[in-house]
Design an enzyme around this catalytic site. Structure first.
Site, PDB file in Angstrom:
ATOM      1  N   GLY A 192      57.816 -77.269 -91.481  1.00 31.53           N
ATOM      2  CA  GLY A 192      59.218 -76.951 -91.754  1.00 31.53           C
ATOM      3  C   GLY A 192      59.506 -77.027 -93.237  1.00 31.53           C
ATOM      4  N   GLY A 194      62.916 -77.822 -96.039  1.00 27.15           N
ATOM      5  CA  GLY A 194      64.298 -78.243 -96.246  1.00 27.15           C
ATOM      6  C   GLY A 194      64.705 -78.139 -97.695  1.00 27.15           C
ATOM      7  N   GLY A 197      62.185 -80.299 -99.893  1.00 29.70           N
ATOM      8  CA  GLY A 197      60.751 -80.071 -99.903  1.00 29.70           C
ATOM      9  C   GLY A 197      60.255 -79.395 -98.636  1.00 29.70           C
ATOM     10  N   VAL A 199      57.306 -79.535 -95.426  1.00 29.90           N
ATOM     11  CA  VAL A 199      56.521 -80.482 -94.643  1.00 29.90           C
ATOM     12  C   VAL A 199      55.322 -79.757 -94.044  1.00 29.90           C
ATOM     13  CG1 VAL A 199      56.524 -82.150 -92.754  1.00 29.90           C
ATOM     14  CG2 VAL A 199      58.598 -81.800 -94.130  1.00 29.90           C
ATOM     15  N   ASP A 310      72.017 -91.729 -94.251  1.00 26.55           N
ATOM     16  CA  ASP A 310      71.798 -90.360 -93.769  1.00 26.55           C
ATOM     17  C   ASP A 310      71.314 -90.369 -92.317  1.00 26.55           C
ATOM     18  OD1 ASP A 310      71.980 -87.641 -94.047  1.00 26.55           O
ATOM     19  OD2 ASP A 310      70.013 -87.408 -94.991  1.00 26.55           O
TER      20      ASP A 310
END
Length: 497
Positions: A192, A194, A197, A199, A310
């Protein structure tokens, strides 16, 4: 012919003729020892006139003539009498020997013979065979045990080696960029991407898979990287994701985590009405309880209090058993446990999960209660299966904030209008919703601690009382229940660098 100890008394000798007859006849003597199944043998004296015998011999054929000795008459028959001459064996017996007639001797001479003991060869053969078979069985058993012990020893050594390989990852290790490329197989498997960064999936050993987050060099001044390494490096809890290692090689910064095959909680609650991804309320309750215990550990279980800032479904990872793991500590803050507040220069978190006091100090100082608020929003989303930053449409005309819509339904005693599942029990989602509404109270002092939240989730839903309406912009409220209703004047403290 060798001498014999037997002697025969012969009275006279007669000549006889032997006939082979196909059927029985009336003749003087039958000789059974010479017959066969198809014929009978008869002996007739040769001096008898044949003309008298012809009627009896029609089925017979002549064989041959021979002379037969006859013995003395005993009773009505002539009998051959055999006499035995006993040898003198005393001399042999005195020597412990046996005597026998001498083969080439005359006049009944004897000779001595050594006595042979019965042979034990067959006994030795049988005994040897049995002992050999037993020895072979024992050798096979011993060989199997040696093989089994050797195999267990090899398995034990292999298990220890695997453990030692995995143990290297128990504490965060520093990796070179070349190591990151190797363990991700040249960044082949992308999981993935985001804002901070990308992954990638990798593995440190044949049984230990990892997720490598390569941070964007253009984002921030490295604060997220420092926060992750500093915060997660000494956290060990079943409900907190473990930081395996990190990379700070030149301009490259990467974080190495455990790999969780079931992805994030967001994948399973974004559409609770979809039966294909719905986990069931029992499993969702276990996940909610695990998350609450993980946050409580961050607040109370470490040497320093860790504020996540978060908490959201996307940052809750699920392992193969759907055990929740709190991850992504890029916005986390550390503070002393004896002080409850932190000072912040800017708001941090994800829209929809950020506590009101993070935006405005009118609601109170920023503290660990900000994580409680985020967790409450997460519970509301788990119940409704939708984003809390959106709205729902009621009566097709009026838009209403979704958590407020949930509160209104509970306050009116109405059904939550959500997917219940096959078990048909709406008690769990109702309990999750009530706990979530307690956690999203506007003012921090009105929210329970995570320890109290854990107790509420572990208890029976019927004992929970409805919280005050969190959507009325009023001051701290007076409530029934185990949570004290008082405003806490807590000191704001500086962040620990």
């Amino acid at each position: 012919m060798p001498p014999s100890p037997f002697s025969v008394s012969i009275a006279y000798i007669n000549n006889v003729t032997l006939f082979s007859c196909a059927t029985p006849v009336m003749l003087d003597y039958q000789v059974p020892c010479l017959g066969d199944p198809g014929s009978r043998i008869y002996a007739v004296f040769s001096n008898r006139r044949l003309k008298f015998l012809i009627p009896y011999l029609r089925s017979c054929s002549k064989m041959y003539d021979l002379s037969v000795p006859f013995g003395d008459w005993v009773g009505n028959d002539g009998v051959l009498q055999f006499k035995w001459s006993k040898p003198n064996c005393r001399e042999c017996e005195g020597k412990g020997k046996r005597c026998r007639w001498k083969n080439n001797g005359t006049n009944g001479e004897i000779e001595c013979q050594h006595v042979r003991k019965p042979s034990n060869t067959w006994k030795l053969v049988v005994t040897g065979g049995i002992l050999g078979s037993l020895l072979l069985v024992l050798l096979m058993i011993a060989a199997y045990r040696v093989y089994s012990a050797d195999r267990k020893e090899k398995e034990s050594r292999l298990r220890i080696e695997r453990f030692l390989e995995d143990y290297k990852a128990l504490k965060p290790s520093r990796y070179l960029y070349a190591d990151i490329r190797r363990i991700t197989n040249q960044f082949k498997d992308k999981l993935g991407e985001g804002a901070y960064g990308t992954v990638f999936k990798g593995k440190l050993s044949s049984e230990f898979f990892i997720a490598v987050k390569v941070l964007n060099s253009s984002k921030g001044d490295g604060e997220e990287f420092v926060n992750e390494v500093r915060t997660m490096g000494h956290i060990h809890h079943v409900n907190v994701a473990r930081l395996v290692g990190f990379c700070a090689d030149g301009f490259v910064r990467a974080l190495v985590y455990e790999f969780f095959p079931n992805g994030s909680l967001q994948d399973f609650i974004s559409s609770a009405d979809c039966k294909n991804s719905f986990l069931g309320w029992d499993k969702l309750q276990d996940i909610a309880l695990g998350i609450a215990k993980g946050i409580d550990y961050l607040h109370q279980g470490c040497d320093q209090r860790i504020l996540h800032f978060d908490i959201k479904p996307h940052n809750i990872l699920l392992d193969q058993n759907f055990t929740p793991k709190i991850s992504d500590f890029g916005l986390a803050k550390l503070c002393s446990k004896d002080q409850s507040m932190v000072s912040m220069t800017t708001a941090r978190g994800t829209m929809g999960y950020i506590a009101p006091e993070v935006f405005s100090r009118n609601f109170g100082n920023v503290s660990y209660k900000a994580d409680v608020y985020s967790f409450g929003m997460l519970l509301i989303e788990m119940v409704g299966g939708r984003k809390n930053i959106g709205s729902t449409i009621e009566n097709t005309t009026n838009e209403i904030y979704y958590p407020q819509w949930i509160y209104n339904l509970l306050e009116e005693g109405d059904d939550l209008r959500i997917h219940i599942g096959e078990e048909g029990d709406g008690k769990i989602p109702k309990k999750l919703a009530i706990v979530g509404l307690w956690c999203i109270q506007w003012h921090p002092v009105d929210r329970p601690t995570m320890k109290t939240t854990v107790q509420m989730l572990e208890g029976e839903g019927e004992s929970l009382t409805m919280p005050p309406n969190p959507f009325l912009p009023t001051g701290p409220t007076t409530r029934n229940g185990s949570i004290p209703a008082r405003r806490l004047e807590l000191e704001a403290i500086a962040e620990l660098e």
